[in-house]
Design an enzyme around this catalytic site. Structure first.
Site, PDB file in Angstrom:
ATOM      1  N   ARG A 238      32.994  43.716  42.315  1.00  0.00           N
ATOM      2  CA  ARG A 238      33.312  42.531  41.657  1.00  0.00           C
ATOM      3  C   ARG A 238      32.204  41.551  41.719  1.00  0.00           C
ATOM      4  O   ARG A 238      31.947  41.139  42.603  1.00  0.00           O
ATOM      5  CB  ARG A 238      34.574  41.969  41.871  1.00  0.00           C
ATOM      6  N   GLU A 240      31.851  38.648  41.550  1.00  0.00           N
ATOM      7  CA  GLU A 240      32.477  37.187  41.564  1.00  0.00           C
ATOM      8  C   GLU A 240      31.299  36.104  41.509  1.00  0.00           C
ATOM      9  O   GLU A 240      30.357  36.045  42.285  1.00  0.00           O
ATOM     10  CB  GLU A 240      33.341  37.039  42.919  1.00  0.00           C
ATOM     11  N   ARG A 246      38.964  34.329  49.805  1.00  0.00           N
ATOM     12  CA  ARG A 246      39.489  35.773  49.542  1.00  0.00           C
ATOM     13  C   ARG A 246      38.846  36.621  48.653  1.00  0.00           C
ATOM     14  O   ARG A 246      39.478  37.687  48.593  1.00  0.00           O
ATOM     15  CB  ARG A 246      41.119  35.516  49.391  1.00  0.00           C
ATOM     16  N   HIS A 247      37.685  36.459  48.396  1.00  0.00           N
ATOM     17  CA  HIS A 247      36.897  37.217  47.323  1.00  0.00           C
ATOM     18  C   HIS A 247      35.922  37.540  47.856  1.00  0.00           C
ATOM     19  O   HIS A 247      34.796  36.948  48.386  1.00  0.00           O
ATOM     20  CB  HIS A 247      36.680  36.538  46.099  1.00  0.00           C
ATOM     21  N   GLU A 389      47.996  36.846  47.194  1.00  0.00           N
ATOM     22  CA  GLU A 389      48.079  38.281  46.553  1.00  0.00           C
ATOM     23  C   GLU A 389      47.694  39.408  47.473  1.00  0.00           C
ATOM     24  O   GLU A 389      46.334  39.180  47.823  1.00  0.00           O
ATOM     25  CB  GLU A 389      47.593  38.023  45.313  1.00  0.00           C
ATOM     26  N   SER A 392      48.397  44.134  42.975  1.00  0.00           N
ATOM     27  CA  SER A 392      48.710  43.856  41.508  1.00  0.00           C
ATOM     28  C   SER A 392      49.079  45.456  41.060  1.00  0.00           C
ATOM     29  O   SER A 392      48.366  46.290  41.246  1.00  0.00           O
ATOM     30  CB  SER A 392      47.828  43.100  40.747  1.00  0.00           C
ATOM     31  N   ARG A 440      42.337  42.459  52.250  1.00  0.00           N
ATOM     32  CA  ARG A 440      43.339  41.444  52.104  1.00  0.00           C
ATOM     33  C   ARG A 440      44.567  41.414  53.012  1.00  0.00           C
ATOM     34  O   ARG A 440      45.067  40.831  53.546  1.00  0.00           O
ATOM     35  CB  ARG A 440      43.700  41.074  50.628  1.00  0.00           C
TER      36      ARG A 440
HETATM   37  O1  4AD Z   1      44.345  42.444  40.925  1.00  0.00           O
HETATM   38  P1  4AD Z   1      43.287  43.199  40.808  1.00  0.00           P
HETATM   39  O2  4AD Z   1      42.122  42.876  40.149  1.00  0.00           O
HETATM   40  O3  4AD Z   1      43.884  44.607  40.079  1.00  0.00           O
HETATM   41  C1  4AD Z   1      43.323  45.837  39.694  1.00  0.00           C
HETATM   42  O4  4AD Z   1      42.100  46.128  39.968  1.00  0.00           O
HETATM   43  C2  4AD Z   1      44.004  46.854  39.041  1.00  0.00           C
HETATM   44  N1  4AD Z   1      43.281  47.732  38.351  1.00  0.00           N
HETATM   45  C3  4AD Z   1      45.189  47.225  39.934  1.00  0.00           C
HETATM   46  C4  4AD Z   1      46.318  48.070  39.288  1.00  0.00           C
HETATM   47  O5  4AD Z   1      46.561  49.126  39.528  1.00  0.00           O
HETATM   48  N2  4AD Z   1      47.082  47.538  38.401  1.00  0.00           N
HETATM   49  O6  4AD Z   1      43.087  43.964  42.350  1.00  0.00           O
HETATM   50  C5  4AD Z   1      43.724  44.485  42.941  1.00  0.00           C
HETATM   51  C6  4AD Z   1      43.842  43.921  44.500  1.00  0.00           C
HETATM   52  C7  4AD Z   1      44.325  42.573  44.299  1.00  0.00           C
HETATM   53  O7  4AD Z   1      45.487  42.341  44.615  1.00  0.00           O
HETATM   54  C8  4AD Z   1      43.418  42.051  45.758  1.00  0.00           C
HETATM   55  O8  4AD Z   1      44.117  42.487  46.947  1.00  0.00           O
HETATM   56  C9  4AD Z   1      42.032  43.119  45.784  1.00  0.00           C
HETATM   57  O9  4AD Z   1      42.411  44.131  44.931  1.00  0.00           O
HETATM   58  N3  4AD Z   1      40.948  42.257  45.094  1.00  0.00           N
HETATM   59  C10 4AD Z   1      39.992  41.769  45.758  1.00  0.00           C
HETATM   60  N4  4AD Z   1      39.923  41.738  47.234  1.00  0.00           N
HETATM   61  C11 4AD Z   1      38.758  41.287  47.547  1.00  0.00           C
HETATM   62  N5  4AD Z   1      37.770  40.762  46.723  1.00  0.00           N
HETATM   63  C12 4AD Z   1      37.990  40.544  45.583  1.00  0.00           C
HETATM   64  N6  4AD Z   1      37.106  39.953  44.670  1.00  0.00           N
HETATM   65  C13 4AD Z   1      39.203  41.112  44.990  1.00  0.00           C
HETATM   66  N7  4AD Z   1      39.601  41.151  43.950  1.00  0.00           N
HETATM   67  C14 4AD Z   1      40.827  41.594  43.921  1.00  0.00           C
END
Ligand code: 4AD
Length: 466
Positions: A238, A240, A246-247, A389, A392, A440
């Site tokens: 990502r 970011e 947390r990212h 979170e 998701s 996380r």
């Molecule tokens: O919420 P996210 O973006 O959901 C998806 O990627 C969907 N494709 C998932 C699905 O099957 N619907 O990411 C899922 C999880 C988040 O809840 C969080 O725990 C983690 O990935 N996450 C990160 N962890 C660390 N750094 C980041 N930048 C994150 N972005 C998401």
């Protein structure tokens, strides 16, 4: 013969036995020309070694040699296990080794950027030491990460990454036992999988491409390929641009995708059983590790129920409202309102782990299935630990025409995901799944305040090394 022993397994029952241990010289203290103490560490466990001049056994030259060793050098120590009368301070094992021979097998630089003992202290210990007038350098996060191989040597860090391994292990074991198949999806893909700008773009032999923001599209395509229930453990990228606790720009995703027979609650059932099994197993199998983490970063064990609480988004909004916090019932929660709701849930239901479902459709990705009784909401959920979170998930749209419309209305260039949309034109079952952020889970299970603590070599907007 040689009797290699692990420092963590040295006990009083071994008194009088000859042992050979390998570890790092954590502290070296020369007392006189005839005596020195050395604390040797292996995987976070420490033992005090006593070097004392004795005719035919230990020479004064040896005491001098040992006193001159640099901290963190690797040593092999041959000696006899003994049990001192006084309890030992400053070492994890309650026995000593009377040194007979010592070989330095790798020297560390005499001046190190991080003192491991200082890096291992808790905030409370640091405050106490400073008040007592001790000379001490607080090791900040950046220094820790710049010299991560040193920082990783603390007992807490040794614990964190073993706990992480266990999370991954349970995830795999549990899903295999439930008939899921482990898969690997490509990380080089043609377009964004989650939409938005947080994507690393690259040149793929002259074609525009990106690093996968999630295995989302291909794990769904594996369902179209008839695997029924799949999981993946793999890297997620990502781009970011915000710098938060947390990212990360690269993290480990634990992903699940499965056919749904009747209702998206089947996916939440898997979350429920998987995580209750995981938390049970961590508490049972990682006691030593959790204790080591808690010593440096004190935390309360996670409160969770045998059957995970499920609240609808609307119920969550209502709870916040009753607590005097207004949120948009068709909007999203933010970090602050999520945390607040976590507190309210914990007070009312006695759990710090729960599922919030039926999110407003507008705040979910394009592939999310709307609720059939009210298209303003969706068959989706987030899962929280201590108000933050970790997951998701959702039921997905498996009707190709509708999927294309949804992608378009979410501003996605349909051309970049046409092969994904086409996958549903050859017959596709209703399905859903979820994604978990490994770092996380560990961060929040142990109530750590920063995701960089649970990533071995974290990548954030400012860091790509070491
Ligand atoms: O919420 P996210 O973006 O959901 C998806 O990627 C969907 N494709 C998932 C699905 O099957 N619907 O990411 C899922 C999880 C988040 O809840 C969080 O725990 C983690 O990935 N996450 C990160 N962890 C660390 N750094 C980041 N930048 C994150 N972005 C998401």
């Amino acid at each position: 013969g040689r009797k290699w022993a692990e420092i963590g397994s040295l006990t009083a029952e071994m008194e009088g036995r000859a042992v050979l241990v390998r570890g790092r010289a954590q502290t070296i203290r020369g007392v006189s020309k005839k005596m020195a103490f050395l604390v040797v560490r292996e995987r976070g466990f420490t033992v005090q070694c006593v070097v004392c001049v004795a005719p035919d056994l230990v020479s004064p030259q040896m005491v001098k040699f040992i006193t001159g060793l640099s901290r963190e050098s690797y040593v092999d120590v041959h000696g006899i296990v003994s049990v001192p009368k006084e309890p030992i301070k400053g070492a994890s094992q309650q026995v000593e080794i009377q040194v007979r021979k010592l070989y330095c097998i790798s020297k560390a630089l005499p001046a190190l950027p991080i003192n491991i003992e200082d890096a291992a202290r808790s905030e409370v210990e640091i405050e106490k030491a400073l008040q007592a007038g001790e000379q001490l350098v607080r090791v900040n996060q950046d220094t820790r990460l710049n010299f991560r191989v040193l920082d990783l040597r603390t007992p807490a860090n040794q614990g964190i990454f073993r706990v992480q391994c266990q999370v991954e292990n349970i995830f795999r074991q549990f899903l295999l036992s439930e008939g899921f198949v482990g898969i690997h999806t490509p990380k080089l893909i043609a377009g964004a999988s989650e939409g938005g700008s947080a994507v690393f773009k690259l040149d793929y032999k002259g074609q525009p491409a990106c690093l996968a923001q999630s295995p989302q599209l291909h794990k769904q395509m594996a369902i179209c390929g008839d695997f029924g229930r799949v999981f993946e453990i793999g890297p997620v990228f990502r781009a970011e641009d915000s710098f938060t606790h947390r990212h990360l720009c690269e993290f480990t995703g634990l992903d699940v995708e499965m056919e749904i027979k009747e209702h998206y609650s089947e996916v939440m059932d898997v979350v429920d059983q998987l995580f209750v099994a995981m938390f049970d197993s961590l508490n049972e199998k990682c006691k030593k590790e959790l204790e080591a983490i808690g010593k440096q970063y004190p935390f309360e064990p996670l409160k969770y129920l045998r059957k995970t609480l499920r609240l609808t988004f609307q119920e969550g909004v209502q709870m916040l409202k009753e607590a005097g916090i207004e949120v948009d019932p068709l909007g999203d929660l933010n970090t602050e309102t999520e945390r607040k709701l976590g507190q309210l849930v914990s007070e009312k239901y006695g759990t710090e782990f729960y599922i919030l479902h039926r999110y407003p459709l507008a705040v979910r990705p394009f592939y999310t299935m709307p609720c059939c009784d009210d298209p303003a909401y969706s068959n989706s959920f987030d899962v929280f630990i201590r108000g933050e979170e970790i997951i998701s998930g959702a039921q997905r749209v498996h009707v190709p025409e509708f999927l294309a419309t949804r992608a378009e209305s979410c501003g996605i260039e349909v051309g970049t995901i046409s092969t994904y949309i086409d996958s549903f034109r050859y017959g596709a079952p209703p399905h859903g799944g979820f994604g978990v952020g490994l770092e996380r889970v560990v961060m929040l299970f142990c109530a750590l305040n920063n995701i960089r603590k649970t990533s071995l070599f974290p990548r954030d907007p400012l860091r790509i090394a070491p």
